[in-house]
Scaffold this motif. Sequence first.
Motif, mmCIF file in Angstrom:
data_model
loop_
_atom_site.group_PDB
_atom_site.id
_atom_site.type_symbol
_atom_site.label_atom_id
_atom_site.label_comp_id
_atom_site.label_asym_id
_atom_site.label_seq_id
_atom_site.Cartn_x
_atom_site.Cartn_y
_atom_site.Cartn_z
ATOM 1 N N TYR A 80 19.952 -31.657 -12.661
ATOM 2 C CA TYR A 80 19.268 -32.909 -12.335
ATOM 3 C C TYR A 80 19.546 -33.212 -10.862
ATOM 4 C CZ TYR A 80 18.315 -37.943 -12.138
ATOM 5 O OH TYR A 80 17.851 -39.195 -11.781
ATOM 6 N N ASP A 81 18.501 -33.122 -10.050
ATOM 7 C CA ASP A 81 18.581 -33.375 -8.612
ATOM 8 C C ASP A 81 18.169 -34.830 -8.377
ATOM 9 O OD1 ASP A 81 18.077 -33.594 -5.862
ATOM 10 O OD2 ASP A 81 17.541 -31.481 -5.686
ATOM 11 N N THR A 82 19.150 -35.690 -8.065
ATOM 12 C CA THR A 82 18.854 -37.117 -7.950
ATOM 13 C C THR A 82 18.047 -37.455 -6.693
ATOM 14 O OG1 THR A 82 20.984 -37.506 -6.856
ATOM 15 C CG2 THR A 82 20.906 -37.765 -9.249
ATOM 16 N N LYS A 83 18.171 -36.629 -5.645
ATOM 17 C CA LYS A 83 17.380 -36.884 -4.441
ATOM 18 C C LYS A 83 15.906 -36.586 -4.660
ATOM 19 C CE LYS A 83 20.784 -36.484 -0.713
ATOM 20 N NZ LYS A 83 21.175 -35.750 0.537
ATOM 21 N N TYR A 98 22.015 -23.556 -5.571
ATOM 22 C CA TYR A 98 20.753 -24.295 -5.669
ATOM 23 C C TYR A 98 20.513 -25.121 -4.406
ATOM 24 C CZ TYR A 98 17.762 -28.263 -6.997
ATOM 25 O OH TYR A 98 16.798 -29.232 -7.014
ATOM 26 N N LEU A 99 21.545 -25.806 -3.938
ATOM 27 C CA LEU A 99 21.402 -26.647 -2.748
ATOM 28 C C LEU A 99 21.159 -25.817 -1.494
ATOM 29 C CD1 LEU A 99 24.219 -29.275 -3.419
ATOM 30 C CD2 LEU A 99 21.751 -29.599 -3.653
ATOM 31 N N GLU A 100 21.759 -24.634 -1.432
ATOM 32 C CA GLU A 100 21.634 -23.802 -0.232
ATOM 33 C C GLU A 100 20.331 -23.022 -0.195
ATOM 34 O OE1 GLU A 100 22.275 -21.855 3.337
ATOM 35 O OE2 GLU A 100 23.298 -23.614 2.504
ATOM 36 N N TYR A 101 19.938 -22.438 -1.316
ATOM 37 C CA TYR A 101 18.817 -21.496 -1.319
ATOM 38 C C TYR A 101 17.549 -22.036 -1.982
ATOM 39 C CZ TYR A 101 22.681 -18.295 -0.272
ATOM 40 O OH TYR A 101 23.777 -17.696 0.291
ATOM 41 N N GLY A 102 17.618 -23.186 -2.611
ATOM 42 C CA GLY A 102 16.448 -23.712 -3.300
ATOM 43 C C GLY A 102 16.166 -22.958 -4.586
ATOM 44 N N GLU A 103 14.957 -23.067 -5.074
ATOM 45 C CA GLU A 103 14.599 -22.487 -6.375
ATOM 46 C C GLU A 103 14.804 -20.979 -6.418
ATOM 47 O OE1 GLU A 103 10.621 -23.826 -6.999
ATOM 48 O OE2 GLU A 103 11.179 -25.940 -7.113
ATOM 49 N N THR A 160 30.263 -22.676 -12.636
ATOM 50 C CA THR A 160 29.280 -23.766 -12.736
ATOM 51 C C THR A 160 29.029 -24.426 -11.381
ATOM 52 O OG1 THR A 160 30.167 -24.175 -14.949
ATOM 53 C CG2 THR A 160 28.662 -25.815 -14.058
ATOM 54 N N GLU A 161 30.106 -24.706 -10.666
ATOM 55 C CA GLU A 161 29.959 -25.305 -9.330
ATOM 56 C C GLU A 161 29.168 -24.393 -8.399
ATOM 57 O OE1 GLU A 161 33.182 -28.238 -7.439
ATOM 58 O OE2 GLU A 161 33.984 -26.286 -7.983
ATOM 59 N N VAL A 162 29.355 -23.095 -8.547
ATOM 60 C CA VAL A 162 28.686 -22.130 -7.673
ATOM 61 C C VAL A 162 27.167 -22.192 -7.881
ATOM 62 C CG1 VAL A 162 28.456 -19.668 -7.103
ATOM 63 C CG2 VAL A 162 30.710 -20.635 -7.594
ATOM 64 N N ILE A 163 26.736 -22.383 -9.118
ATOM 65 C CA ILE A 163 25.299 -22.534 -9.395
ATOM 66 C C ILE A 163 24.744 -23.721 -8.614
ATOM 67 C CG2 ILE A 163 23.574 -23.033 -11.167
ATOM 68 C CD1 ILE A 163 25.358 -21.650 -13.192
ATOM 69 N N LEU A 187 14.137 -32.340 -12.477
ATOM 70 C CA LEU A 187 14.941 -31.416 -13.277
ATOM 71 C C LEU A 187 14.536 -30.004 -12.918
ATOM 72 C CD1 LEU A 187 14.905 -33.035 -16.854
ATOM 73 C CD2 LEU A 187 16.653 -33.270 -15.074
ATOM 74 N N PHE A 188 15.531 -29.148 -12.737
ATOM 75 C CA PHE A 188 15.291 -27.737 -12.491
ATOM 76 C C PHE A 188 16.082 -26.954 -13.527
ATOM 77 C CE2 PHE A 188 16.573 -23.635 -10.824
ATOM 78 C CZ PHE A 188 15.387 -23.112 -10.324
#
Length: 613
Positions: free
Chosen positions: A126-129, A106-111, A99-102, A133-134
């Motif tokens: 949920y991306d608070t910045k 997401y943060l490293e490679y985007g959509e 789960t953490e890897v997902i 929602l993705f």
Amino acid sequence: MCGIYGSTIKYSPKQVNNKLTRTAFRGPDNLQFDYFGQNNNTVILGHNRLSIIDLDPRSNQPLTYKHVHIVFNGEIYNFKNLKKDLTNKDYHFNTTSDTEVICAAYLEYGEAFVSKLNGMFAFVIYDTKKEQLFGARDRLGQKPFYYSLSEIGFEFASQLASIQLYKTNLSISQEAISYYLAWGNIPDPLSIFNEINKLEAGYYFTLNLKTNQFLKKQYWDLPQNTPSFTGTYNNAKEELSHILQDACKIRLFADVPVGVFLSGGVDSSSIAALARLATNSNIKTFSVKFNEKGFDESAYAQQVANHLNTDHHVINCNYSEGLKLINDFSYYYDEPFADASAIPSMLLAKHTKKHVTVALSGDGGDESFLGYTRYKWMKQVQPLYKIPKPVRELAANIIHSMPYYKLKTLAKGLKCHSLNDLYLSICTGIDNSWFNGEAYKQINEINYLNHSNKNLLERISDFDLKTYLNWDINTKVDRATMTYSLEARAPLLDYRIVEFARRLPTGFKYHNGNQKRILKDVLYQHVPKRIFNRPKAGFTMPFSKWFRSELKNYVLDNLTEKQLNRIPNINTKDVTTCINQHMNGNWNHYPLIWKLLVLKQWLDNNSNGYPVK
């Protein structure tokens, strides 16, 4: 594997708890939810956990990683490799879960990171910045994803029932019922309710919480113009064997016991053989036994188990247990679903769960390697469609006058305008006057059947993978296993195998009537060929017999003229004729009868207060 839920609608903690409790069977190990949000935006994320990898409570969800929060259902089989790459990019992890890897990916490679995932999944981040929602669903639709979007807010869940609870503005979709009557299920992106949709397989979405703008995008599809495999047949067999071994190996990783569903057919036997090869332990295998003649394949599974020296378990399917599952069916399959093999699948899952928490299955082999009996039949009748249609119709009229229902079915097929129409008729069973309408043909997936650059077998293979596998098989397996908190993993649905199979020449898969040729030859390296010298068998219940005997009164009491008149788009008189034909033994109409029984049960349990539109 778990159940996820989320909403931007401000439900109370008690209401959210009840929504998660409704589908707690998907993940009985932990029920948890939390409220997140900023700038007056509230996001609820909830999770029913079935602990498979990293059993520690630190991996409970919703899980927070930096400024993102996630709820996730499924497994990412290549997460260790992804984690290694991300660690090299200075990402740090507090758990050993996928789960953490997902989140980090997401943060490293985007959509675009979704394309890096090899697994079965449905998740929402949920991306608070970004105040966004993705969410995404796996390539082949192994994990479900329902959602509702309106001016009131956004809501999503693994099963429709969680969204349905406390929803006051729902209406039953007449269009969805029409599709159900044709396909036996409700195709993506529809659901039984007009206000709830499914996210299609191979898609992701974004929801901007500031503007309420919802966008979805397809990130994967079946390859249509990829280069063909140029090596020899032996080269292809070696490469397939390598991919299959890896697909099995990565699906054996778990912190709980793992077993294999073993029917004794080519697909499940291949998985059992490769799983046995990949582990030093004595693998547990499971099969179902029917007492009715012509339905019991358990002896073949036992032969394979004996050869592989597995710890084999045979589950007896008895009538009384089957009837209880029928009565509870709509609670777990929470929209109409008419594949009768769901019942033995539930029974198999129920008893398998007593021994393991994860089971490997052979799903996907028929679609990728041309294994269904109807493929051979389509190949055999293909020359007939070079004959002018008036001549075929004349022959059909003669054949239809004969007393045997199989010949009458053949006659109706000969009247079809084209091979594509014939295949649609086979898939849907819509060749009788009982059904009103042409809605079953109005699906986007028809483009796979009409593809101009592929031959007949490749087209129907693609079509089945996008329709039958996605809408039916994957739904059946997900609900049947999750009813008993059992995770099913399908190595043959590894996208690398699906893509590789579509690069192969048709002759490597279907040669002189030999179906699944290359997959069989991989299997024969591990299990003797003689065990499989028999006709292909399906995984079905003996409903055709039960509806004339033990369940006859059940059918007649539930499918009265009054009850049938409640169902849109059917001709009640013709349906009654079909039921009588079945009871008299003149015709096998059990698929239609089961389809109507399931729909009637669902309507009985859900129609109060819901208008049909």
